[in-house]
Design an enzyme around this catalytic site. Structure first.
Site, PDB file in Angstrom:
ATOM      1  N   ASP A  17       0.853  -1.185   0.000  1.00 10.68           N
ATOM      2  CA  ASP A  17       0.000   0.000   0.000  1.00 10.68           C
ATOM      3  C   ASP A  17       0.891   1.238   0.000  1.00 10.68           C
ATOM      4  OD1 ASP A  17      -2.296   1.501   0.068  1.00 10.68           O
ATOM      5  OD2 ASP A  17      -2.644   1.259   2.210  1.00 10.68           O
ATOM      6  N   GLU A  92      -6.470   4.728  -9.041  1.00 11.37           N
ATOM      7  CA  GLU A  92      -7.745   5.273  -8.572  1.00 11.37           C
ATOM      8  C   GLU A  92      -8.343   6.294  -9.541  1.00 11.37           C
ATOM      9  OE1 GLU A  92      -9.663   6.552  -4.326  1.00 11.37           O
ATOM     10  OE2 GLU A  92      -7.797   5.455  -4.528  1.00 11.37           O
ATOM     11  N   LYS A 128      -9.590   1.619  -9.180  1.00 10.60           N
ATOM     12  CA  LYS A 128     -10.118   1.863  -7.830  1.00 10.60           C
ATOM     13  C   LYS A 128     -11.246   2.886  -7.881  1.00 10.60           C
ATOM     14  CE  LYS A 128      -7.581   2.042  -4.087  1.00 10.60           C
ATOM     15  NZ  LYS A 128      -6.523   2.431  -3.109  1.00 10.60           N
ATOM     16  N   THR A 152     -13.115   0.674  -3.226  1.00 14.11           N
ATOM     17  CA  THR A 152     -12.413   1.165  -2.045  1.00 14.11           C
ATOM     18  C   THR A 152     -13.347   1.932  -1.111  1.00 14.11           C
ATOM     19  OG1 THR A 152     -10.412   2.330  -1.339  1.00 14.11           O
ATOM     20  CG2 THR A 152     -11.667   3.333  -3.133  1.00 14.11           C
ATOM     21  N   PHE A 174     -11.893  -1.165   4.865  1.00 17.46           N
ATOM     22  CA  PHE A 174     -10.907  -0.430   5.632  1.00 17.46           C
ATOM     23  C   PHE A 174     -11.002  -0.805   7.108  1.00 17.46           C
ATOM     24  CE2 PHE A 174      -9.392   3.409   3.021  1.00 17.46           C
ATOM     25  CZ  PHE A 174      -9.444   2.672   1.843  1.00 17.46           C
TER      26      PHE A 174
END
Length: 318
Positions: A17, A92, A128, A152, A174
């Site tokens: 990440d 993303e 994403k 996400t 998350f």
């Protein structure tokens, strides 16, 4: 005795990440994920100045807009990451498109087209998208075009199930941000076993395995290595370089905590979600509603900061 990172890799696909290529080389993950915050941080590191300069020169020579140059910069990082990891790289879509179905689809198609133009096939990329209702509908369209999506900012089973129903390739629930909310709201700390973020991912994992959902679960946003250890066995986990290093230095035993053979013993009831039900259930979950909105705001803020960085470099180079 193998390290905990080595043990984790034996049962879970480990994803880096970060936008820092050197950190990725050090820990040899299978995949890599990025977002505007990570790209903003990496773009200001001297070692990656050439990626920024390439985007600036490209923009000047083709008279492109700042937003297009920023996308080019993001793709530059993504392209370099594909040379390091053997698997997928997540790129993303702009956070300010989180409530725009058509805009998200168009941006995703543009990203894939640019990657393919530069020799990277769509099978190496995950798009994403924030798991809003509109983002999920955009993903449904993209998946029908063989453009795989990483959904996400997931904070609830409702979001996770809606993404799976749309055929999303992967979801990123998350963990740490859920913990943050509960610690602030309740004024208490949690052990790994009672960590609300860990509990949330375990609930999603149990639901998916019990109902034979094929969407990949990738836990994200960790605050400590104990959260990661509590989810050992999850399909994938995306982990920061700092926590990867901690796991790589720890030679203790790491038992498997999530297993498809046992996860389905007490699964959540099957959900049936249309738009009205999705929006109501999400609204009933104060934590998920607040963290989703906050996450979009933060990513949009960092995207604006990245565009401002590009704009300043354009003026300096002109």
């Amino acid at each position: 005795m193998p390290t905990k990172l080595e043990q984790l890799k034996a049962m879970t696909t480990v994803v880096a990440d970060t936008g820092d290529m050197e950190a990725i080389r050090a820990f040899m993950p299978v995949d890599a994920t990025t977002n505007p915050t990570l790209i903003l941080k990496a773009a200001q590191m001297p070692r990656y100045a050439q990626l920024l300069e390439e985007a600036i020169l490209w923009g000047l020579s083709h008279n492109h807009l700042t937003s297009e140059i920023t996308e080019r910069l993001t793709l530059n990082f993504g392209l370099e990451l594909t040379k390091i990891v053997p698997g997928r790289v997540s790129t993303e879509v702009d956070a300010d498109l989180s409530f725009d179905i058509e805009g998200t689809v168009a941006k995703a198609r543009s990203i894939i087209a640019e990657y393919e133009k530069r020799g990277v096939g769509r099978e190496r990329i995950l798009i994403k998208i924030a798991a809003t209702w509109e983002g999920i509908r955009a993903a449904e369209i993209l998946q029908s075009e063989a453009i795989d999506c990483n959904m996400t900012l997931i904070f609830s089973l409702t979001q996770a199930v809606a993404c799976a129903d749309a055929g999303a390739y992967l979801i990123s629930p998350f963990v740490g941000r859920i913990l943050d909310w509960h610690m602030k709201a309740e004024g208490k700390t949690y052990a790994a076993e009672t960590d609300p973020g860990v509990v949330s991912v375990r609930q999603i994992y149990s639901y998916f395995k019990a109902h034979d959902v094929k969407t990949v679960i990738m836990g994200a946003s960790f605050r400590n290595k104990e959260e990661i250890e509590a989810l050992a066995g999850c399909d994938r986990l995306t982990i920061s370089p700092q926590l990867l290093e901690e796991l790589a230095k720890d030679e203790g035993d790491l038992p498997r905590r999530l297993d498809p053979k046992t996860a389905a013993s007490h699964p959540p009831a099957k959900l049936s979600l249309d738009e009205k039900t999705f929006r109501f259930l999400l609204n009933e979950d104060a934590m998920a509603t607040e963290k989703l909105a906050e996450g979009i705001r933060f990513f949009a803020r960092d995207l604006r900061a990245l565009r401002e960085l590009v704009s300043k470099r354009l003026l300096a180079a002109a």
